[in-house]
Design a protein around this motif. Structure first.
Motif, short mmCIF file in Angstrom:
data_model
loop_
_atom_site.label_atom_id
_atom_site.label_comp_id
_atom_site.label_asym_id
_atom_site.label_seq_id
_atom_site.Cartn_x
_atom_site.Cartn_y
_atom_site.Cartn_z
N THR A 1 -74.19 20.45 -61.23
CA THR A 1 -74.80 19.46 -62.14
C THR A 1 -76.00 18.96 -61.97
O THR A 1 -76.22 18.24 -60.72
N VAL A 2 -76.88 18.87 -62.93
CA VAL A 2 -78.22 18.65 -62.61
C VAL A 2 -78.41 17.12 -63.56
O VAL A 2 -78.08 17.09 -64.91
N ASN A 3 -78.63 16.06 -62.82
CA ASN A 3 -78.76 14.82 -63.49
C ASN A 3 -80.43 14.45 -63.65
O ASN A 3 -81.06 14.97 -63.02
N LEU A 4 -80.72 13.84 -64.65
CA LEU A 4 -82.18 13.78 -65.19
C LEU A 4 -82.28 11.90 -64.95
O LEU A 4 -81.68 11.28 -65.44
N ALA A 5 -83.22 11.59 -63.94
CA ALA A 5 -83.43 10.28 -63.87
C ALA A 5 -84.13 9.53 -65.09
O ALA A 5 -85.06 10.22 -65.58
N ASN A 6 -83.28 8.47 -65.55
CA ASN A 6 -84.11 7.57 -66.68
C ASN A 6 -84.21 8.56 -67.98
O ASN A 6 -85.01 8.45 -68.79
N GLY B 1 -81.92 12.24 -74.24
CA GLY B 1 -81.01 13.39 -74.29
C GLY B 1 -81.99 14.40 -74.89
O GLY B 1 -83.07 14.29 -75.20
N GLY B 2 -81.20 15.47 -74.84
CA GLY B 2 -81.97 17.06 -75.38
C GLY B 2 -82.96 17.21 -74.65
O GLY B 2 -83.89 18.34 -75.10
N VAL B 3 -83.35 16.99 -73.37
CA VAL B 3 -84.19 17.67 -72.59
C VAL B 3 -83.79 18.88 -71.97
O VAL B 3 -82.74 19.10 -71.52
N GLU B 4 -84.58 19.96 -72.11
CA GLU B 4 -84.04 21.25 -71.48
C GLU B 4 -84.20 21.31 -70.18
O GLU B 4 -85.22 21.21 -69.60
N ILE B 5 -82.92 22.02 -69.50
CA ILE B 5 -83.03 21.93 -67.96
C ILE B 5 -82.52 23.45 -67.89
O ILE B 5 -81.76 23.91 -68.57
N SER C 1 -79.85 18.68 -72.09
CA SER C 1 -79.30 17.42 -71.37
C SER C 1 -78.52 16.54 -72.56
O SER C 1 -78.82 16.35 -73.61
N ALA C 2 -77.35 15.93 -71.83
CA ALA C 2 -76.56 15.16 -72.92
C ALA C 2 -75.95 13.90 -71.98
O ALA C 2 -75.44 14.53 -70.83
N GLY C 3 -76.15 12.78 -72.17
CA GLY C 3 -75.95 11.91 -71.16
C GLY C 3 -76.48 11.80 -69.99
O GLY C 3 -76.16 11.32 -68.92
#
Length: 227
Positions: free
Chosen positions: A30-35, A39-43, A62-64
């Motif tokens: 699981t990859v979390n994105l700070a701040n 959403g919608g950022v490609e990981i 990303s979602a949530g």
């Protein structure tokens, strides 16, 4: 793009002889994105390994503030646009793993570099190091170079963080310091390379040793001539 779960050509059935299912074991990364409020950022997650390991790349939006990947056991890198990716491979061999990637915005730290003997500022000194070397925070660098006044506004890729930093300049011994971002405002003193002292003491010791040896030899010769 989907993630390969079964080995190619692996049969589906009730399981192997010992009763276990033939489906390839997977773990969840699981990859979390700070701040990440939008959403919608490609990981992107990429598998790495030796020549016998096929490199696989998988991407999800990303979602949530996060995205989860079902992966075969192995080592992976994670990255996302606008975020600091992992510089060290993530070990996904012993169970589920969760990490957080930090924004690239970072912060600056004021570092002044001076001559340890004269206190004069050193121009052209470089500051470089690795920050926050943990999967949970992503990895980043701190870099900077001093100007005429010996001051550098070193840029760290993530904040808050701690950086194992090397400060170096031509003609000086390197100094290793730990920099905390964004709290630190520090002065680093570099010792000149020729400040270790001269050879006069060694020469004196050698002379003294030679003299002592000569005296001992003369005494031995005198004793041998005595009846």
């Amino acid at each position: 793009m989907g993630v390969l779960i079964n080995r190619e050509g692996a049969p589906e059935g009730d399981g192997s002889e010992d009763g276990r299912d033939d489906e390839e074991e997977t773990n969840t990364l699981t990859v979390n994105l700070a701040n990440d409020d939008v959403g919608g950022v490609e990981i992107t997650v990429q598998r790495t390994g030796g020549p016998d390991v096929e490199s696989e790349t998988t991407s999800k939006a990303s979602a949530g503030g996060q995205a989860s990947f079902e992966l075969e056991p192995g080592h992976y890198y994670a990255d996302a646009e606008g975020y600091v990716g992992t510089l060290t491979a993530i070990n996904v061999t012993e169970g589920d793993v969760e990490i957080t990637l930090q924004n690239e915005s970072g912060a600056t730290v004021r570092v002044k570099v001076t001559d340890a003997e004269t206190g004069e500022p050193i121009e052209g000194a470089t500051i470089e190091g690795v920050c926050n070397l943990h999967y949970s925070g992503g990895d980043s660098y701190i870099t900077g170079e001093t100007g005429e006044n010996g001051v550098a506004m070193a840029q760290a890729g993530v904040t808050p963080t701690a950086c194992d930093t090397r400060v170096s300049a031509e003609g000086y011994e390197d100094a290793n310091v730990r920099v905390h971002v964004p709290d630190d405002e520090l002065t680093v003193e570099l010792v000149p390379e020729d400040a270790a002292g001269g050879d006069s003491g060694d020469e004196t010791d050698d002379d003294a040793t030679d003299g002592s040896s000569d005296t001992k030899d003369k005494k031995t010769e005198k004793d041998s001539n005595c009846p």
